[in-house]
Design a protein around this motif. Structure first.
Motif, PDB file in Angstrom:
ATOM      1  N   GLN A   1       0.830  -1.200   0.000  1.00  0.00           N
ATOM      2  CA  GLN A   1       0.000   0.000   0.000  1.00  0.00           C
ATOM      3  C   GLN A   1       0.869   1.258   0.000  1.00  0.00           C
ATOM      4  O   GLN A   1       0.542   2.246  -0.672  1.00  0.00           O
TER       5      GLN A   1
ATOM      6  N   GLN B   1      -6.829  -1.024  -4.576  1.00  0.00           N
ATOM      7  CA  GLN B   1      -7.697  -1.917  -3.823  1.00  0.00           C
ATOM      8  C   GLN B   1      -6.919  -2.418  -2.609  1.00  0.00           C
ATOM      9  O   GLN B   1      -5.861  -3.023  -2.753  1.00  0.00           O
ATOM     10  N   VAL B   2      -7.405  -2.137  -1.406  1.00  0.00           N
ATOM     11  CA  VAL B   2      -6.742  -2.550  -0.174  1.00  0.00           C
ATOM     12  C   VAL B   2      -7.580  -3.635   0.488  1.00  0.00           C
ATOM     13  O   VAL B   2      -8.760  -3.430   0.792  1.00  0.00           O
ATOM     14  N   SER B   3      -6.966  -4.792   0.699  1.00  0.00           N
ATOM     15  CA  SER B   3      -7.673  -5.917   1.313  1.00  0.00           C
ATOM     16  C   SER B   3      -6.646  -6.856   1.928  1.00  0.00           C
ATOM     17  O   SER B   3      -5.534  -7.000   1.411  1.00  0.00           O
TER      18      SER B   3
ATOM     19  N   TYR C   1     -10.189   1.787  -2.487  1.00  0.00           N
ATOM     20  CA  TYR C   1     -11.335   0.934  -2.154  1.00  0.00           C
ATOM     21  C   TYR C   1     -10.926  -0.043  -1.055  1.00  0.00           C
ATOM     22  O   TYR C   1      -9.885  -0.702  -1.141  1.00  0.00           O
ATOM     23  N   ARG C   2     -11.755  -0.084  -0.011  1.00  0.00           N
ATOM     24  CA  ARG C   2     -11.534  -1.025   1.092  1.00  0.00           C
ATOM     25  C   ARG C   2     -12.890  -1.536   1.561  1.00  0.00           C
ATOM     26  O   ARG C   2     -13.774  -0.735   1.880  1.00  0.00           O
ATOM     27  N   GLN C   3     -13.051  -2.849   1.559  1.00  0.00           N
ATOM     28  CA  GLN C   3     -14.302  -3.474   1.990  1.00  0.00           C
ATOM     29  C   GLN C   3     -15.512  -2.874   1.265  1.00  0.00           C
ATOM     30  O   GLN C   3     -16.521  -2.496   1.875  1.00  0.00           O
TER      31      GLN C   3
END
Length: 660
Positions: A176, A203-205, A232-234
């Motif tokens: 990230q 996209q962070v997951s 974008y997260r969750q």
């Protein structure tokens, strides 16, 4: 003594908007500039759902997709067929795809190879470009030079894009940090690819997200009217929002009397100012590092610090060389004691444009900020430091002069400090996005003066900066932007961090050799046209436009510089971006640049064959002709005003005459 009043005859009507100066007996008097206040800001990811009115009309067209493998290309086709059936994907692949429709294989990740590939594309205009190679090969996450190659190829080609979306998945913190550092491209490319908005969509997951599930979101971001970076997260959408920040005042300092502190770049400009402050104020023991071996100038600075009576050591070591750094710091702690806090001031400014930089030059700028940050974090991983401060730059938020590498490296530090704190690491971690400091010797050149003046900023003096450092270290926030700037400019700062969609424009040259240029050299013609363009835009008297004056002193700001770049592009038929002005900050320097770098195009503009001696006479000739014939011509009255006996104005006077 009686003073008789004098009558001064002034222009009655302001037909021409010109600036006039009264003569003064003191030729060297300089205008004073107001001292701007210091303002603090924080940029953070804020929840920002999309509304229906934020989408444009993009139902048909083509998307240029940098997708690495066959499986992901097929998934892209299937998703677009479902969400945008009238949109055609054109692929640039990293693998051979002989039987894959609309797919072009890139032989090498080099600007020349990608530029050549662009020429063979079926179209030269696309609604968007999706950079998705990191979804197949994670090496592209921490190797940002592939994006540099893309930018260089786009600038050298005739491909036009509605926008560029840089996309990557992030399953852990370090990924990230690297992807967030790409915001340095977004913020810096406004001066290089001014007609092509660039944004980052990450996209962070904690778990892997399927590429096919990600594509609908990427298509959604391709349709927005405003182009800005998105996280974008969750399944929730966040954008980077800049807000004013007011930290509380604390009387307790984070520095200890006779504490031991590490300062990387400790004999450089800012590092030395910090070292001098800590020795004088806290009698601190210092471990200073730097890449250079001691020379006469560095030895002199070191002697000044040592004369103050505290322990000061200098180690010649590259902070990005983890092994060498750890060995050197372990040895220094044996002599001076355990380090209480660290200030990472080392850095290399980016001088090359992103359009010309090489892989080696790019790495040289980024390694001290990225690899150096990681090397220090690894050394202190098991320690409970009082603090770790990253001396980042305001370029992380505002962008740099179009080199991108410096902004990217500083953006990495900001993200690393913030995520360090979010994950609950022990110790105080802080990234400060500093503006220029006055006493470092970096604020006197023309380019820097143009940057400061056009952006409404001033450099910080050292005492003020050090007071800000003390204040920020006394609280628990992880990052902060520091600016000393005009309040009206600052009020517009948050809205300047996003861009609207636009088309990249290519111009045919408008410049020609005018009749009054007969007998002038090519350089004189260029300077005459540059002066005319400044006159047209800023409404300055041409006689007062000095070709050796800094553009900022002529009255340009960041907005008018962008407009001036467009005017030059249109006038000479060559690509000019605002970044050019920071290297060529006077009209004389711009003329020299055009003659050296675009000699063929400029020479073609002023061919003698283009002159038509029968065109409209010059202003001087026209005035002379009018003066000779005015006695024989009718007179046109364009305005009258007056008060007369028995009449308050011209209309009443005319009525009296008619009735006489």
């Amino acid at each position: 003594m009686t003073l008789n009043p004098k009558r001064l005859h002034l222009p009655t009507y302001p037909f021409a908007r010109q600036r006039h100066w009264l003569p003064t007996a003191q030729a060297n008097v300089q205008a004073t500039t107001a001292d701007y206040p210091v303002s603090l800001y924080q940029e953070s990811w804020q929840l920002t759902p999309l509304n229906a009115d934020e989408f444009g009309n993009t139902d048909s067209g083509s998307v240029l997709c940098l997708v690495a493998n066959a499986q992901q290309r097929q998934q892209t086709r299937q998703v677009l067929a479902r969400v945008a059936p009238n949109v055609t994907p054109i692929f640039i692949s990293l693998e051979e795809a002989a039987n894959d429709a609309n797919t072009y294989c890139l032989s090498a990740i080099e600007p020349s190879a990608l530029t050549a590939l662009f020429k063979h594309l079926p179209e030269q205009s696309y609604m968007a470009l999706w950079y998705c190679w990191p979804w197949a090969e994670l090496k592209f996450i921490d190797d940002a030079y592939a994006i540099v190659v893309l930018i260089q190829a786009l600038a050298a080609s005739s491909v036009t894009l509605g926008r560029v979306l840089l996309s990557a998945p992030c399953t852990h913190v370090l990924q990230q940090c690297h992807v967030e550092s790409w915001l340095g491209f977004e913020r810096s490319l406004t001066t290089v690819l001014s007609d092509t908005p660039v944004s980052v969509v990450l996209q962070v997951s904690s778990t892997n997200v399927a590429f096919a599930d990600w594509l609908p979101l990427l298509w959604q971001e391709s349709q927005t009217l405003t182009v800005r970076s998105v996280l974008y997260r969750q399944h929730q959408r966040y954008t980077a929002v800049l807000k004013p920040y007011q930290p509380p005042f604390e009387s307790c300092s984070a520095f200890k009397q006779r504490g031991v502190y590490l300062i990387t770049g400790g004999l450089g400009g800012i590092g030395y100012l910090v070292a001098d402050y800590l020795v004088k104020t806290y009698q601190a023991k210092l471990i200073l590092t730097g890449r250079r071996a001691l020379n006469a100038a560095l030895s002199s600075r070191l002697a000044v610090l040592r004369a103050l009576g505290t322990g000061v050591e200098y180690i010649s070591v590259d902070v990005s060389d983890k092994t060498a750094l750890h060995v050197a710091l372990n040895a220094a702690e044996q002599r001076l004691g355990l380090i209480h806090g660290a200030l990472h001031c080392a850095g290399v400014s980016g001088n090359a444009s992103v359009l010309t930089t090489t892989r080696e030059q790019f790495a040289e700028v980024t390694k001290s900020k990225i690899q150096g940050t990681l090397a220090l974090a690894d050394f202190f991983a098991a320690r409970d430091l009082d603090f770790m401060v990253y001396f980042s730059s305001s370029s992380a938020v505002l962008g740099d002069f179009g080199s991108c590498d410096y902004a990217l490296a500083n953006r990495f530090q900001t993200a690393y400090a913030r995520l360090h704190a979010e994950l609950g690491y022990a110790g105080r971690v802080l990234a400060i996005n500093w503006p220029l400091w006055q006493q470092t010797g970096l604020t006197s050149d023309d380019a820097t003066q143009l940057y400061l003046t056009s952006s409404g900023q001033q450099a910080l003096n050292a005492p003020t900066a050090l007071a800000v450092l003390e204040r920020l270290l006394s609280q628990r926030e992880s990052h902060c932007l520091v600016l000393k700037a005009d309040s009206q400019r600052l009020a517009r700062l948050p809205e300047c961090l996003s861009r609207t969609t636009a088309e990249r424009k290519f111009y045919n040259a408008e410049a020609v050799r005018k009749p009054e240029m007969k007998g002038l050299s090519l350089e004189q013609c260029v300077l005459a046209d540059l002066t005319a363009l400044v006159h047209k835009q800023l409404l300055l008297d041409p006689q007062r436009i000095e070709v050796k004056a800094n553009l900022a002193n002529l009255g340009f700001d960041s907005i008018s510089l962008a407009e001036f770049a467009r005017s030059l592009s249109k006038h000479f038929g060559v690509a000019i971006t605002p970044a050019l002005f920071f290297g060529y900050s006077t009209l004389a320097q711009l003329a020299a640049y055009l003659l050296q770098q675009h000699s063929t195009a400029v020479a073609a503009c002023y061919q003698v064959d283009d002159v038509k001696e029968t065109t409209v006479p010059t202003r001087k000739k026209a005035f002379a002709a009018t003066a000779q014939t005015v006695a024989d011509d009718a007179i046109a009255i364009i305005g009258m005003s007056g008060r007369f006996p028995g009449a308050r104005d011209v209309n009443e006077f005319w009525q009296l005459l008619a009735q006489a």
